[in-house]
Write a protein that holds these residues in place. Structure first.
Motif, PDB file in Angstrom:
ATOM      1  N   ARG A  87      40.553  92.069  62.070  1.00  0.00           N
ATOM      2  CA  ARG A  87      41.162  90.756  61.907  1.00  0.00           C
ATOM      3  C   ARG A  87      41.172  90.004  63.235  1.00  0.00           C
ATOM      4  N   ASP A  88      41.110  88.699  63.143  1.00  0.00           N
ATOM      5  CA  ASP A  88      41.091  87.870  64.344  1.00  0.00           C
ATOM      6  C   ASP A  88      42.450  87.928  65.049  1.00  0.00           C
ATOM      7  N   VAL A  89      42.448  88.256  66.331  1.00  0.00           N
ATOM      8  CA  VAL A  89      43.699  88.412  67.081  1.00  0.00           C
ATOM      9  C   VAL A  89      44.401  87.070  67.256  1.00  0.00           C
ATOM     10  N   THR A  90      43.652  86.001  67.479  1.00  0.00           N
ATOM     11  CA  THR A  90      44.264  84.680  67.629  1.00  0.00           C
ATOM     12  C   THR A  90      45.042  84.296  66.381  1.00  0.00           C
ATOM     13  N   ALA A  91      44.472  84.577  65.206  1.00  0.00           N
ATOM     14  CA  ALA A  91      45.165  84.281  63.955  1.00  0.00           C
ATOM     15  C   ALA A  91      46.436  85.113  63.822  1.00  0.00           C
ATOM     16  N   LEU A  92      46.388  86.367  64.288  1.00  0.00           N
ATOM     17  CA  LEU A  92      47.588  87.216  64.250  1.00  0.00           C
ATOM     18  C   LEU A  92      48.696  86.649  65.130  1.00  0.00           C
ATOM     19  N   VAL A  93      48.328  86.129  66.305  1.00  0.00           N
ATOM     20  CA  VAL A  93      49.322  85.533  67.194  1.00  0.00           C
ATOM     21  C   VAL A  93      49.951  84.303  66.539  1.00  0.00           C
ATOM     22  N   ILE A  94      49.122  83.481  65.903  1.00  0.00           N
ATOM     23  CA  ILE A  94      49.633  82.272  65.250  1.00  0.00           C
ATOM     24  C   ILE A  94      50.589  82.640  64.114  1.00  0.00           C
ATOM     25  N   LYS A  95      50.221  83.605  63.301  1.00  0.00           N
ATOM     26  CA  LYS A  95      51.094  84.011  62.198  1.00  0.00           C
ATOM     27  C   LYS A  95      52.378  84.652  62.721  1.00  0.00           C
ATOM     28  N   GLY A  96      52.269  85.414  63.798  1.00  0.00           N
ATOM     29  CA  GLY A  96      53.439  86.083  64.346  1.00  0.00           C
ATOM     30  C   GLY A  96      54.412  85.145  65.027  1.00  0.00           C
ATOM     31  N   SER A  97      53.977  83.943  65.383  1.00  0.00           N
ATOM     32  CA  SER A  97      54.849  83.006  66.099  1.00  0.00           C
ATOM     33  C   SER A  97      56.036  82.568  65.250  1.00  0.00           C
ATOM     34  N   ARG A  98      55.857  82.475  63.927  1.00  0.00           N
ATOM     35  CA  ARG A  98      56.962  82.001  63.083  1.00  0.00           C
ATOM     36  C   ARG A  98      58.131  82.982  63.122  1.00  0.00           C
ATOM     37  N   TYR A  99      57.858  84.262  62.947  1.00  0.00           N
ATOM     38  CA  TYR A  99      58.937  85.261  62.982  1.00  0.00           C
ATOM     39  C   TYR A  99      59.631  85.231  64.348  1.00  0.00           C
ATOM     40  N   VAL A 100      58.851  85.219  65.415  1.00  0.00           N
ATOM     41  CA  VAL A 100      59.417  85.288  66.761  1.00  0.00           C
ATOM     42  C   VAL A 100      60.271  84.064  67.067  1.00  0.00           C
ATOM     43  N   LEU A 101      59.759  82.878  66.798  1.00  0.00           N
ATOM     44  CA  LEU A 101      60.487  81.657  67.156  1.00  0.00           C
ATOM     45  C   LEU A 101      61.681  81.414  66.245  1.00  0.00           C
ATOM     46  N   LEU A 102      61.560  81.746  64.968  1.00  0.00           N
ATOM     47  CA  LEU A 102      62.707  81.574  64.073  1.00  0.00           C
ATOM     48  C   LEU A 102      63.839  82.515  64.469  1.00  0.00           C
ATOM     49  N   THR A 103      63.495  83.749  64.792  1.00  0.00           N
ATOM     50  CA  THR A 103      64.516  84.685  65.274  1.00  0.00           C
ATOM     51  C   THR A 103      65.168  84.170  66.544  1.00  0.00           C
ATOM     52  N   ALA A 104      64.349  83.673  67.477  1.00  0.00           N
ATOM     53  CA  ALA A 104      64.882  83.164  68.742  1.00  0.00           C
ATOM     54  C   ALA A 104      65.779  81.954  68.512  1.00  0.00           C
ATOM     55  N   ALA A 105      65.405  81.067  67.579  1.00  0.00           N
ATOM     56  CA  ALA A 105      66.218  79.882  67.314  1.00  0.00           C
ATOM     57  C   ALA A 105      67.572  80.267  66.715  1.00  0.00           C
ATOM     58  N   VAL A 106      67.564  81.180  65.741  1.00  0.00           N
ATOM     59  CA  VAL A 106      68.822  81.620  65.133  1.00  0.00           C
ATOM     60  C   VAL A 106      69.704  82.304  66.178  1.00  0.00           C
ATOM     61  N   THR A 107      69.102  83.134  67.006  1.00  0.00           N
ATOM     62  CA  THR A 107      69.856  83.810  68.063  1.00  0.00           C
ATOM     63  C   THR A 107      70.496  82.809  69.014  1.00  0.00           C
ATOM     64  N   ALA A 108      69.720  81.816  69.447  1.00  0.00           N
ATOM     65  CA  ALA A 108      70.223  80.823  70.402  1.00  0.00           C
ATOM     66  C   ALA A 108      71.381  80.026  69.808  1.00  0.00           C
ATOM     67  N   VAL A 109      71.244  79.612  68.547  1.00  0.00           N
ATOM     68  CA  VAL A 109      72.300  78.819  67.915  1.00  0.00           C
ATOM     69  C   VAL A 109      73.590  79.623  67.807  1.00  0.00           C
ATOM     70  N   PRO A 161      63.677  87.352  59.826  1.00  0.00           N
ATOM     71  CA  PRO A 161      64.024  86.858  61.163  1.00  0.00           C
ATOM     72  C   PRO A 161      65.458  86.358  61.249  1.00  0.00           C
ATOM     73  N   VAL A 162      66.006  85.875  60.137  1.00  0.00           N
ATOM     74  CA  VAL A 162      67.391  85.399  60.157  1.00  0.00           C
ATOM     75  C   VAL A 162      68.343  86.565  60.414  1.00  0.00           C
ATOM     76  N   GLN A 163      68.090  87.701  59.766  1.00  0.00           N
ATOM     77  CA  GLN A 163      68.922  88.882  60.005  1.00  0.00           C
ATOM     78  C   GLN A 163      68.817  89.338  61.459  1.00  0.00           C
ATOM     79  N   MET A 164      67.602  89.371  61.965  1.00  0.00           N
ATOM     80  CA  MET A 164      67.406  89.765  63.350  1.00  0.00           C
ATOM     81  C   MET A 164      68.130  88.809  64.293  1.00  0.00           C
TER      82      MET A 164
END
Length: 305
Positions: A87-109, A161-164
């Motif tokens: 699988r294309d690694v760039t595509a994996l990074v793009i798909k993985g960004s949603r989980y990472v950033l949503l978790t970070a946003a919930v944590t920050a709030v 990601p919300v639970q995390m």
């Protein structure tokens, strides 16, 4: 006579507020232009947000693999190569960004809301409430975060990601509460707070209308810094393998790159390791540059220099 005065007063107040907003945004623009790196930070953060929101929509739910292109090095077709499933690694990074950033946003709030509420209330009321809340905060700060997360991971699977973000936020508010309390103790002795007390304004009004706006820049910067901490925490947990493997996550990518693809000894798999690392570094860089700009935007002395 009075009927004509009321609209004029309202119009005057509205125009004054509009002028203040225009002046504020002009000041923001001047600060951003002063150092182009700050604009770079805004562009980086905006790019990550767009990537997390739009990117996964443009990709298939299950990325297709190519058995003829397993663990390939970077190329024009695959900028960071492919993983052990082709699988294309760039595509994996793009798909993985949603989980990472949503978790970070919930944590920050959660971190900022809980920490700010406790710090403001404790610093303003003082006395018995201050003692109780600060002792709870001290107890929270003495609990080691990583071992507790490792224990929780054995009983809670963190499937979303919300639970995390919820868990990371509830474990990370202590430092913000302490810092906000210190700021509140300093501000509550200022003249404008004493004047508000002298006018008999309620505690809710003083905290919400007088103290909170004065601390908004500090709170905003803490929120951005909390995003960085949340990214490191979740990626570290996934890298250690103590959480369920979600392929759409940067931490899982790092784990698989090192322990499955052998990126440390196999040159072809190096792109698989570098791609999520570069994403984390770029995100951190963007946050640092924006925090630098915010410090000057909300600090009149720095703006005048």
């Amino acid at each position: 006579m009075s009927a004509t005065l009321i609209p004029e007063t309202g119009a005057g107040t509205g125009s004054a507020a509009s002028a203040m907003r225009r002046n504020f945004w002009r000041g923001v623009w001047r600060v951003m232009k002063r150092k182009p790196s700050r604009m770079v930070g805004v562009v980086i953060l905006a790019g990550f947000v767009i990537m997390a929101v739009v990117g996964p929509m443009l990709l298939p739910a299950n990325l297709p693999g190519d058995t003829n292109a397993i663990t390939q090095p970077p190329s024009w077709e695959h900028w960071f190569g492919t993983d052990p499933q082709g699988r294309d690694v760039t595509a994996l990074v793009i798909k993985g960004s949603r989980y990472v950033l949503l978790t970070a946003a919930v944590t920050a709030v959660i971190t900022v809301v809980v920490g700010t509420a406790i710090g403001l209330f404790s610093g303003f009321r003082r006395g018995r409430w201050d003692t109780v809340l600060m002792r709870l905060t001290d107890m929270k700060l003495t609990i080691p975060g990583l071992p507790l997360l490792l224990v929780l991971a054995t009983v809670w699977r963190f499937s979303s990601p919300v639970q995390m973000g919820l868990v990371l936020g509830l474990l990370g508010w202590g430092g913000v509460a302490r810092a906000v309390r210190s700021q509140t103790l300093s501000l509550r002795e200022r003249g404008f707070i004493e004047a508000a007390r002298g006018l008999g304004l309620s505690t809710t009004h003083i905290i919400g209308k007088e103290l909170l706006p004065s601390m908004a820049p500090y709170i905003a910067m803490n929120m951005l810094i909390s995003v960085t901490g949340a990214v490191y925490s979740q990626v570290g947990l996934f890298f250690l393998g103590v959480l369920p493997y979600e392929s759409d996550n940067w931490g899982v990518m790092l784990n698989l790159a090192v322990f499955q693809a052998g990126a440390m000894i196999t040159p072809n798999a190096l792109g698989y390791l570098l791609a999520p690392l570069l994403a984390i570094l770029l995100l951190t860089l963007g946050i640092v540059l924006v925090v630098d700009a915010m410090d000057e935007i909300f600090n009149p002395r720095l703006r005048e220099e």
